[in-house]
Design a protein around this motif. Structure first.
Motif, short mmCIF file in Angstrom:
data_model
loop_
_atom_site.label_atom_id
_atom_site.label_comp_id
_atom_site.label_asym_id
_atom_site.label_seq_id
_atom_site.Cartn_x
_atom_site.Cartn_y
_atom_site.Cartn_z
N UNK A 77 0.82 -1.21 0.00
CA UNK A 77 0.00 0.00 0.00
C UNK A 77 0.86 1.27 0.00
N UNK A 78 2.04 1.22 0.59
CA UNK A 78 2.94 2.37 0.51
C UNK A 78 3.38 2.59 -0.94
N UNK A 79 3.65 1.50 -1.64
CA UNK A 79 4.00 1.61 -3.06
C UNK A 79 2.83 2.16 -3.86
N UNK A 80 1.63 1.67 -3.57
CA UNK A 80 0.44 2.16 -4.26
C UNK A 80 0.27 3.66 -4.03
N UNK A 81 0.47 4.13 -2.81
CA UNK A 81 0.31 5.55 -2.52
C UNK A 81 1.32 6.38 -3.31
N UNK A 86 1.99 10.31 -8.08
CA UNK A 86 2.49 10.72 -9.39
C UNK A 86 1.49 10.38 -10.50
N UNK A 87 0.25 10.11 -10.08
CA UNK A 87 -0.88 9.86 -10.98
C UNK A 87 -0.67 8.69 -11.94
N UNK A 88 -0.03 7.65 -11.44
CA UNK A 88 0.13 6.43 -12.22
C UNK A 88 -0.87 5.35 -11.79
N UNK A 89 -1.62 5.62 -10.72
CA UNK A 89 -2.59 4.65 -10.22
C UNK A 89 -3.65 5.40 -9.42
N UNK A 90 -4.71 4.69 -9.11
CA UNK A 90 -5.76 5.21 -8.23
C UNK A 90 -5.79 4.36 -6.96
N UNK A 91 -6.27 4.96 -5.87
CA UNK A 91 -6.39 4.21 -4.62
C UNK A 91 -7.38 3.07 -4.87
N UNK A 92 -6.99 1.86 -4.55
CA UNK A 92 -7.82 0.70 -4.84
C UNK A 92 -7.57 -0.42 -3.84
N UNK A 93 -8.53 -1.31 -3.74
CA UNK A 93 -8.38 -2.49 -2.90
C UNK A 93 -7.47 -3.47 -3.63
N UNK A 94 -6.44 -3.90 -2.97
CA UNK A 94 -5.52 -4.87 -3.56
C UNK A 94 -5.95 -6.26 -3.11
N UNK A 95 -6.19 -7.12 -4.07
CA UNK A 95 -6.58 -8.51 -3.80
C UNK A 95 -5.40 -9.41 -4.13
N UNK A 96 -5.05 -10.27 -3.22
CA UNK A 96 -3.95 -11.21 -3.41
C UNK A 96 -4.49 -12.56 -3.85
#
Length: 186
Positions: A77-81, A86-96
């Protein structure tokens, strides 16, 4: 300078207990992921561990596995943030998906040149592995074993052994006023 390497070792003589372990570990990761997603921003592994530790232990995982899950999901989640910033992703639920389990050396795995002993949901079990010729130098005592993973491949389970070694720093570049180039005709 520290060098890190990962050596895949094919495991033999295992049963359904590894499938159960990987599935339960993934359930734990998805539980922690949901908590972090609902929180709306990442938090450190220590803080998340205080919130979810008992729930993760409640699905049958051992103590160190619960800690590893919190560390792993928190890092994701730190990587996601960072990607969101830098607008390369949106906040989202990560499913493993059930593909691997992270182990800490001497806490929930030990290894020799013949077998790896890992903590399963049924306690410690030893699994023999295929010693590839290319893997032999990493068992000479000069490499340190660090956190590693049990990984499910199409042809079975592999233990991805991570090793570390401290090497002398590379010599520093020296200022020079003369250079020579060689044309090798390529």
């Amino acid at each position: 300078m520290q060098i890190l390497k990962t050596i895949p070792l094919k495991l033999y003589n295992y049963g359904a207990e590894l499938d159960t372990l990987v599935c339960n570990y993934t359930v734990g990761m998805n539980q922690v992921s949901k908590v972090l997603y609902d929180h709306g921003k990442p938090m450190g592994s220590g803080k998340i561990q205080k919130l979810v530790y008992n729930d993760v232990r409640g699905i049958g995982l051992k103590s160190q596995m619960a800690c590893n899950i919190c560390r792993q999901v928190s890092g994701t989640y730190k990587t996601l943030q960072e990607q969101v910033k830098i607008e390369q992703a949106e906040w989202q639920l990560i499913q493993y998906i059930p593909t691997n389990v992270t182990f800490s050396y001497k806490r929930d795995f030990t290894i020799t040149d013949k077998w790896v002993s890992i903590t399963t949901l049924d306690g410690r079990k030893k699994y023999p592995f295929h010693m590839y010729k290319s893997a032999e130098p990493y068992f000479d005592g000069s490499w340190e074993f660090v956190a590693s993973k049990l990984v499910k491949h199409k042809d079975g389970y592999y233990f991805h052994l991570c090793v570390s070694k401290e090497l002398p720093d590379a010599p520093t570049l020296v200022e020079s006023s003369t250079f020579m180039g060689v044309d090798v005709g390529m």
